[in-house]
Each structure stands twice: as C-alpha cells, then as structure tokens.
Scaffold this motif. Structure first.
Motif, PDB file in Angstrom:
ATOM      1  N   ASN A 304       0.804  -1.218   0.000  1.00 47.28           N
ATOM      2  CA  ASN A 304       0.000   0.000   0.000  1.00 47.28           C
ATOM      3  C   ASN A 304       0.841   1.275   0.000  1.00 47.28           C
ATOM      4  O   ASN A 304       0.290   2.377   0.056  1.00 47.28           O
ATOM      5  N   ASN A 305       2.164   1.133  -0.052  1.00 45.48           N
ATOM      6  CA  ASN A 305       3.043   2.298  -0.047  1.00 45.48           C
ATOM      7  C   ASN A 305       3.314   2.724  -1.489  1.00 45.48           C
ATOM      8  O   ASN A 305       4.065   2.083  -2.216  1.00 45.48           O
ATOM      9  N   TYR A 306       2.673   3.811  -1.901  1.00 42.55           N
ATOM     10  CA  TYR A 306       2.791   4.243  -3.294  1.00 42.55           C
ATOM     11  C   TYR A 306       4.200   4.725  -3.631  1.00 42.55           C
ATOM     12  O   TYR A 306       4.638   4.646  -4.775  1.00 42.55           O
ATOM     13  N   LEU A 307       4.944   5.211  -2.616  1.00 44.87           N
ATOM     14  CA  LEU A 307       6.290   5.683  -2.879  1.00 44.87           C
ATOM     15  C   LEU A 307       7.208   4.528  -3.268  1.00 44.87           C
ATOM     16  O   LEU A 307       8.078   4.675  -4.132  1.00 44.87           O
ATOM     17  N   TYR A 308       6.998   3.347  -2.654  1.00 48.80           N
ATOM     18  CA  TYR A 308       7.795   2.179  -3.023  1.00 48.80           C
ATOM     19  C   TYR A 308       7.500   1.776  -4.473  1.00 48.80           C
ATOM     20  O   TYR A 308       8.414   1.462  -5.254  1.00 48.80           O
ATOM     21  N   SER A 309       6.221   1.777  -4.848  1.00 49.43           N
ATOM     22  CA  SER A 309       5.861   1.428  -6.229  1.00 49.43           C
ATOM     23  C   SER A 309       6.439   2.449  -7.205  1.00 49.43           C
ATOM     24  O   SER A 309       6.908   2.099  -8.296  1.00 49.43           O
ATOM     25  N   TYR A 310       6.404   3.688  -6.797  1.00 50.90           N
ATOM     26  CA  TYR A 310       6.928   4.760  -7.638  1.00 50.90           C
ATOM     27  C   TYR A 310       8.423   4.580  -7.886  1.00 50.90           C
ATOM     28  O   TYR A 310       8.897   4.638  -9.032  1.00 50.90           O
ATOM     29  N   GLU A 311       9.193   4.343  -6.826  1.00 51.59           N
ATOM     30  CA  GLU A 311      10.644   4.142  -6.977  1.00 51.59           C
ATOM     31  C   GLU A 311      10.939   2.869  -7.754  1.00 51.59           C
ATOM     32  O   GLU A 311      11.903   2.811  -8.533  1.00 51.59           O
ATOM     33  N   LEU A 312      10.112   1.858  -7.574  1.00 48.64           N
ATOM     34  CA  LEU A 312      10.277   0.633  -8.351  1.00 48.64           C
ATOM     35  C   LEU A 312      10.122   0.944  -9.836  1.00 48.64           C
ATOM     36  O   LEU A 312      10.931   0.516 -10.669  1.00 48.64           O
ATOM     37  N   GLY A 313       9.094   1.718 -10.181  1.00 43.99           N
ATOM     38  CA  GLY A 313       8.883   2.077 -11.580  1.00 43.99           C
ATOM     39  C   GLY A 313      10.043   2.859 -12.160  1.00 43.99           C
ATOM     40  O   GLY A 313      10.472   2.617 -13.297  1.00 43.99           O
ATOM     41  N   ARG A 314      10.577   3.809 -11.386  1.00 46.28           N
ATOM     42  CA  ARG A 314      11.704   4.606 -11.871  1.00 46.28           C
ATOM     43  C   ARG A 314      12.907   3.720 -12.193  1.00 46.28           C
ATOM     44  O   ARG A 314      13.557   3.874 -13.224  1.00 46.28           O
ATOM     45  N   SER A 315      13.199   2.789 -11.298  1.00 44.21           N
ATOM     46  CA  SER A 315      14.365   1.923 -11.512  1.00 44.21           C
ATOM     47  C   SER A 315      14.136   0.979 -12.682  1.00 44.21           C
ATOM     48  O   SER A 315      15.044   0.743 -13.494  1.00 44.21           O
ATOM     49  N   GLN A 316      12.926   0.443 -12.786  1.00 45.20           N
ATOM     50  CA  GLN A 316      12.639  -0.451 -13.909  1.00 45.20           C
ATOM     51  C   GLN A 316      12.708   0.295 -15.236  1.00 45.20           C
ATOM     52  O   GLN A 316      13.186  -0.249 -16.237  1.00 45.20           O
ATOM     53  N   ILE A 327       3.493  -1.014 -15.021  1.00 44.44           N
ATOM     54  CA  ILE A 327       2.682  -1.642 -13.973  1.00 44.44           C
ATOM     55  C   ILE A 327       2.949  -0.976 -12.626  1.00 44.44           C
ATOM     56  O   ILE A 327       2.024  -0.705 -11.846  1.00 44.44           O
ATOM     57  N   ALA A 328       4.225  -0.701 -12.345  1.00 42.81           N
ATOM     58  CA  ALA A 328       4.580  -0.081 -11.062  1.00 42.81           C
ATOM     59  C   ALA A 328       3.986   1.324 -10.951  1.00 42.81           C
ATOM     60  O   ALA A 328       3.423   1.696  -9.905  1.00 42.81           O
ATOM     61  N   PHE A 329       4.092   2.125 -12.010  1.00 41.29           N
ATOM     62  CA  PHE A 329       3.546   3.481 -11.950  1.00 41.29           C
ATOM     63  C   PHE A 329       2.020   3.465 -11.898  1.00 41.29           C
ATOM     64  O   PHE A 329       1.404   4.297 -11.231  1.00 41.29           O
ATOM     65  N   GLU A 330       1.410   2.522 -12.611  1.00 42.20           N
ATOM     66  CA  GLU A 330      -0.049   2.402 -12.534  1.00 42.20           C
ATOM     67  C   GLU A 330      -0.478   2.047 -11.118  1.00 42.20           C
ATOM     68  O   GLU A 330      -1.516   2.521 -10.629  1.00 42.20           O
ATOM     69  N   THR A 331       0.319   1.215 -10.451  1.00 41.64           N
ATOM     70  CA  THR A 331       0.036   0.889  -9.051  1.00 41.64           C
ATOM     71  C   THR A 331       0.167   2.125  -8.175  1.00 41.64           C
ATOM     72  O   THR A 331      -0.661   2.380  -7.296  1.00 41.64           O
ATOM     73  N   ALA A 332       1.216   2.907  -8.420  1.00 41.05           N
ATOM     74  CA  ALA A 332       1.452   4.115  -7.623  1.00 41.05           C
ATOM     75  C   ALA A 332       0.287   5.096  -7.741  1.00 41.05           C
ATOM     76  O   ALA A 332      -0.183   5.645  -6.739  1.00 41.05           O
ATOM     77  N   VAL A 333      -0.213   5.316  -8.961  1.00 43.53           N
ATOM     78  CA  VAL A 333      -1.318   6.271  -9.114  1.00 43.53           C
ATOM     79  C   VAL A 333      -2.633   5.685  -8.617  1.00 43.53           C
ATOM     80  O   VAL A 333      -3.531   6.432  -8.214  1.00 43.53           O
ATOM     81  N   ARG A 334      -2.753   4.364  -8.630  1.00 41.60           N
ATOM     82  CA  ARG A 334      -3.951   3.751  -8.044  1.00 41.60           C
ATOM     83  C   ARG A 334      -3.951   3.938  -6.532  1.00 41.60           C
ATOM     84  O   ARG A 334      -4.995   4.226  -5.926  1.00 41.60           O
ATOM     85  N   LEU A 335      -2.761   3.803  -5.932  1.00 39.07           N
ATOM     86  CA  LEU A 335      -2.655   3.973  -4.478  1.00 39.07           C
ATOM     87  C   LEU A 335      -2.781   5.435  -4.066  1.00 39.07           C
ATOM     88  O   LEU A 335      -3.272   5.739  -2.970  1.00 39.07           O
ATOM     89  N   ASN A 336      -2.319   6.337  -4.916  1.00 41.31           N
ATOM     90  CA  ASN A 336      -2.412   7.767  -4.608  1.00 41.31           C
ATOM     91  C   ASN A 336      -2.573   8.527  -5.913  1.00 41.31           C
ATOM     92  O   ASN A 336      -1.592   8.880  -6.576  1.00 41.31           O
ATOM     93  N   SER A 337      -3.806   8.792  -6.276  1.00 44.54           N
ATOM     94  CA  SER A 337      -4.085   9.462  -7.552  1.00 44.54           C
ATOM     95  C   SER A 337      -3.707  10.935  -7.528  1.00 44.54           C
ATOM     96  O   SER A 337      -3.764  11.606  -8.555  1.00 44.54           O
TER      97      SER A 337
END
Length: 658
Positions: A304-316, A327-337
């Motif tokens: 549920n931590n959107y910042l972790y998903s966000y950093e994952l997307g940046r690295s990927q 997928i990671a960025f879509e998760t991040a915006v789903r968790l915090n639009s």
C-alpha cells in the motif's frame, strides 16, 4: 531538395559563466573588462562560501556602473535567493553550514529549475532523513524519466508522511512495553539521533560509536525493535552517502547503510524500510537492476506504499523494463491518484512503449494536479509535435516556458514547432534565446541554419551551419545542412564539398547524394550525376525523387528507354505527380513511342485540365502521328484558353501546316 525536418534532441544547459566568458572575449581584454571579470569571480566565490550579503554588495556596485550586465544580475538574484534560504534554514534550527546551504541551492537548480520558497518551507518542516533524500533526488533525471524540482517537492512530502507513519507505529510499540524496556528503548533512540547528527557533521567515527552503543541498549528479545533501529541506522548512513556522493566518505556511508539494512532484514525480514534503503543506494550508484530488486521487495512487504511502487517504476524504467515500469507506476497512481510525479513518469513510460495517447492522458493528469508542472507541459508539447499538431505543441511549450523560462529543452522544441508551422521569425527568436544560454549546441545551431535558409538569410545560414559542423563534425545531417546553405548562398563548390562530406559519413544517407546529382546535372556533368544518384538508388530503389532524377539524367544522356523505366518507377510511388508524368511523356517522345506519349499527355490533362504545356505537347505529338484533327483540336483549345502562351508562335505555325 531544400526541405528537411528539424530534429530536436534534448541537450544540457550551458553554464551562465560560459556566456559571460564569450561576451567578454568579444569585447576584448581591456583593463575595465578585467575589473568586471574579477568582480564577478569574487562574487561567485562569496556565493559558493555562503557569504551572500558580501556578494550582493559588490554586485550592486557593479550593476550601478554596468546596468546591462546580465551575468552580474543573475548572480545578484542567486545571492538574494541564497540569503533568503539561509535565513529560513537558521530559523528552522538547522545545523547546516553555509557551504551546505550553497550546495543545496545548487541541487535545487535542476536543469535550470528552482524550487519555490513555499516548497522549500515544506521541505524544511521535517528533519527526517528520508525527506532530505527525496529532495536530493531532484537531480536524478533522464530524457524519458526526468525528475524535476517540481516532482522533488511532491516526493519529499510523500517521504515525510511515510516517516511520520513509522514513528507513530513505533510509539505504539513503546507504549505497550514495560517501564524498564521503555527506558532502554528511549536511550537507544537518543543514541541513534546522536549518531544521525554526527553524520550530518560528517563525523563518521562519532556516528559509529553512537550506533554501536544504541544497539547495545536494545533489550533482549525485542527482535522487531532491533530490526527497526537497524533500519533507522541504515537510513541515517544513507543520508551520509547522499550528502557526500561518490567520495571516500560517501562510499563508506553507503557500505555501512547496506550492512545495517542487511542486519535489519536478518532480524525481521518483514520490514520494508531496509529494502527501500538498499534500493536507494543501488539507485544512486546507477545499479538499476539491483535497485529494482530491492524496491520490488519493499513493495511486496508494503503493497500500500505508493512511494515504493513509484521508486520501483523509476528503476525499472532506467533498466529498460518499460512494461514492468508501467505496472509499477499504474500501481502508484492507483494507491495515490494525487501524486503528480507518478502520473508524469507513467506518461514517460507510455511514451517509451509507443502509446502516445495514454502518455498524453497521464501528463494531462499531472498538470491538472500541479498547474505549474513545467516538465509535464513540455512533454505534452512533444506528443503534439509527434502528432504534427504544431499549434498545440507551440501552446504547450509556451506553457512550460511560462513556468520555467530557462528550460532550454522547451525553447528548442518550441523553435521546432514554430518552424514546422512556417513561423520562421518566431522560430528564429526561440533558437536565438536557446543559443544565448548554450551557444555550442550543435542541434540548435543546425536548426537555426535551416530557419535562416527559410528566411532567405543565406549568409547567416552558412555561418550557423559551419558552427554546427564544428561542434559535431561526424554528424552527416549537419554537413548536409551546410551544403544546402552554401548552395542557397551561391557557393556551389562549398556545397559540393559539404554534400560529399555528408555522404562519406553515412553510406545510406540519400539527401546529399540526391543534391549532388542535381548539382552535377545542372552543371552539365550527367555522368557524375549518375554516379551519385545510383548510390542513392541502391539504398532506396523505390524513392520517387531518386527515380525521377535518374530519369532526368538518362534523358540528358538521351538514353530514352532507361529514362522511361525510371519515370515509370517514380510514378509507381506517386501516380498523381504531374511533373513525373510530363517527364514520362517527353521520354516516350524521345523514344519515338508517340502512341504512349499521347496517352501520357492525356493522363496529365485528365489530372490537370489547364496544364498548357501538356496541351501544347499533346497537339505536337498528335501532329507527329499524322492525327491532324486531334492536333487541331488541342492546339486551338490551347490558344483559346491561353492567348498569351509562350509557345503561341510555334502552335500557330503547326496549325497553319495542318
């Protein structure tokens, strides 16, 4: 022959001091100019040391004497901003030194962008190391996954919120412990705070001693608390790494951060923070695959931590794993639009995946959340530019520049859009502004040369094209532009030399070969023209321009059968081209195939009923075939429709003879 698309490539911003240096070089080395140079150098030294008031004082005096000195004015503005930030830092109780403040000011200027005072105030509202980390990551950028100062403030707020949540959870644990355990935990926390402060002073020895004592204070059996404190220690060491970068101290801190994180993971594998810290270390070292692995584990542990998903997307993304990044960025915006940097990076990922409409939608959501998101406005402009909707592209580049007037990428792209709309004077102004900041950018110099050609300022075009070639001598396109400019300026020898250089740089580049063929043909050297056009033909045998020009060469050589073959090949790719069809008809006449010539001329008239040359030549062809009635009909119609036709005398003579 003389048109080509301008290609905009993102570039890097030139230092302001370089502009000043060039300015002074042009003015000469007078004693007065040397005094100005020395004053500016001294002011810069004061700014670097955090002595903002002293810098302001001498710059004010200089500006009174030289009110038009833009370099002094820019430095004065930087000193004013530095002083204001320094005062805020002191009022916040910060232990940062003047040198630290100067460093932070430099870090806040990413690609010419500056955080607003409101953003800086929010940044300084928390002393959490993760917050400072987020701000320092403002400089982590790439052409497709750029992190601007705009997004840094949003990341900082997200990091602060996550830190507060960790503190709240720890406070609950502490409240449930016995008095003795609580006392030991508080001592451990105080020692960790002491160690963190020592890291802030770059006193790593004192930090290590404090952390060792803190670990010793942890009560036996409190495994989770131990893991949490090791994670805090790891986070503190990461702060030392981010402060010192790739230096001996920075590398020492990075190793200690990873070691403490690994110890935390062994004590309690369920904690996401140490994984997050390992990910940050790997990210900052450019190990994108390693960073992605750690961030992915942090996201698994705390989905549920959107910042972790966000950093994952940046690295990927940086690792080239675009679909995983999506997928990671879509998760991040789903968790915090409401997290605009995630929308921005999702847009960049969609663009990399070849989905411009999805990218456009994401960027638009980013600017809807943050109306002054300059980088997002620029990317919207780029998408419209790719769609060749240059009016909208211009509108969005202008928006980007409204919020960040010093963004060179937006200036260059704006010039491109304006040139494609035929707004050459506006494009000229945009490229001039860009070159004022980065006078040696080869692509902008080349684009300026092309705009100057369109404005018929051929001598200036040659000058800019020469500078582009000097800046990037191995780029075949820049040599081609130089050839084009020389040709327009009447320097045929210079054009031939430049075109040959361009052709030699790239064996598959058609443009210089086509133009060489034309120049040699016009100069009366059809065999030389044939050599270059055949080189172009071998690269792209279906090219209309290549085949039509080959037909012209064969026609000049009176090789009519080959001329017919090449004109027919040209028409196969552009059946409606009137010029090529006229050429084909004339080649049929040359080949004595008057019946086919008649058909070709009639097809021209079907496509362009008022083509008087076709009407005249069709009449002549019919006369040559002995078809007097058809010849009279076409020639009479010609003279009726166009009494002033240039071939009127010949047409009347033929009519008289029929």
């Amino acid at each position: 022959m003389d048109k080509k698309k301008l290609i905009i490539i993102g570039g890097i911003a030139a230092l302001v001091l370089l502009i000043g240096a060039l300015f002074f070089l042009l003015r000469g080395n007078s004693a007065e100019q040397e005094r100005i140079n020395n004053t500016i150098r001294l002011a810069k030294e004061y700014i670097e040391k955090g002595e903002y008031q002293r810098a302001m004082d001498i710059l004010d005096r200089l500006l009174i004497e030289n009110p038009d000195n833009e370099e002094a004015r820019a430095l004065r503005d930087e000193a004013i901003e530095g002083k204001r930030l320094a005062e805020m830092l002191r009022s916040d109780g910060s232990a940062l030194t003047a040198e630290d403040i100067a460093r932070l000011l430099e870090e806040y200027r990413i690609n010419g962008q500056t955080l607003s005072l409101a953003d800086i105030e929010r940044i300084l509202s928390s002393r959490d190391a993760a917050l400072r980390d987020a701000i320092q990551k403002a400089g982590s950028s790439g052409a497709d996954n750029e992190q601007s100062a705009d997004s840094a403030a949003a990341e900082a707020r997200a990091a602060a919120a996550a830190a507060e949540e960790r503190k709240r959870a720890e406070a609950e644990e502490l409240a449930n412990a016995s008095a003795a355990v609580q006392a030991a935990m508080r001592e451990a926390n105080e020692l960790i705070s002491k160690g963190r402060a020592a890291i802030g002073r770059n006193d790593f020895k004192a930090a290590s001693e404090a952390f060792t004592q803190a670990i010793a204070k942890i009560p036996k059996g409190e495994t989770r608390f131990e893991a949490q404190k090791l994670a805090d220690i790891s986070d503190a060491w990461y702060e030392g790494f981010s402060r010192n970068g790739n230096t001996a101290l920075g590398n020492e801190a990075a190793e200690k951060a990873v070691q403490a994180a690994q110890s935390s993971i062994r004590a309690d594998p369920s904690l996401p923070l140490p994984q997050y810290t390992v990910g940050r270390v790997q990210r900052d070292r450019g190990n994108w695959n390693g960073a992605a692995t750690a961030f992915k584990e942090a996201s698994r542990l705390d989905p549920n931590n959107y910042l972790y998903s966000y950093e994952l997307g940046r690295s990927q993304f940086r690792a080239g794993q675009y679909n995983d990044a999506r997928i990671a960025f879509e998760t991040a915006v789903r968790l915090n639009s409401q997290f605009e940097p995630a929308w921005y990076n999702l847009g960049g990922t969609y663009a990399a995946l070849g989905k411009p409409n999805d990218a456009l939608s994401s960027y638009q959501k980013a600017v809807a959340l943050k109306s002054d998101y300059a980088a997002a406005w620029r990317e919207i402009g780029r998408i419209y530019s790719v769609k060749e909707d240059y009016a909208r592209a211009e509108e969005n580049y202008s928006k980007a520049l409204q919020y960040n007037p010093r963004d060179l990428a937006s200036l260059r792209d704006l010039g491109y859009a304006q040139s494609q709309m035929g707004k050459y004077q506006a494009a000229e102004a945009s490229f001039t502004q860009a070159l004022n900041s980065d006078p040696n950018d080869a692509q902008t110099l080349d684009n300026m040369a092309l705009v100057k050609i369109s404005l018929q300022k051929y001598k200036e075009a040659v000058d800019y094209a020469k500078k582009a070639v000097a800046a990037a001598p191995n780029n075949e396109r820049y040599s081609y532009t130089l050839g084009l400019a020389c040709e327009k300026a009447g320097d045929i020898d210079g054009a031939i030399t430049a075109y040959k250089t361009s052709a030699a740089r790239n064996a598959r580049y058609l443009r210089p070969r086509i133009n060489l063929g034309l120049l040699y043909l016009e100069g009366g050297f059809p065999n030389e023209a044939l050599t270059y056009l055949m080189e172009a033909y071998r690269v792209e045998p279906g090219s209309f321009e290549v085949n039509n020009n080959l037909g012209n060469v064969y026609a000049r050589l009176e090789n009519w059968n080959m001329a017919v073959e090449r004109y027919e090949a040209a028409l196969a790719s552009q059946p409606g081209n009137i010029t090529a069809r006229m050429n084909l008809a004339r080649a049929y006449v040359g080949a004595k195939n008057l019946s086919r010539a008649k058909d070709a001329y009639m097809e021209v008239l079907r496509l362009a009923p008022n083509n008087y040359d076709a009407m005249f030549e069709l009449g002549k062809t019919c006369a040559g075939m002995g078809d007097a009635e058809s010849a009279k009909r076409y020639l009479a119609a010609l003279l009726e429709k166009n009494p002033g036709y240039s071939g009127k005398a010949e047409a009347e003579k033929i009519l008289t003879s029929l």
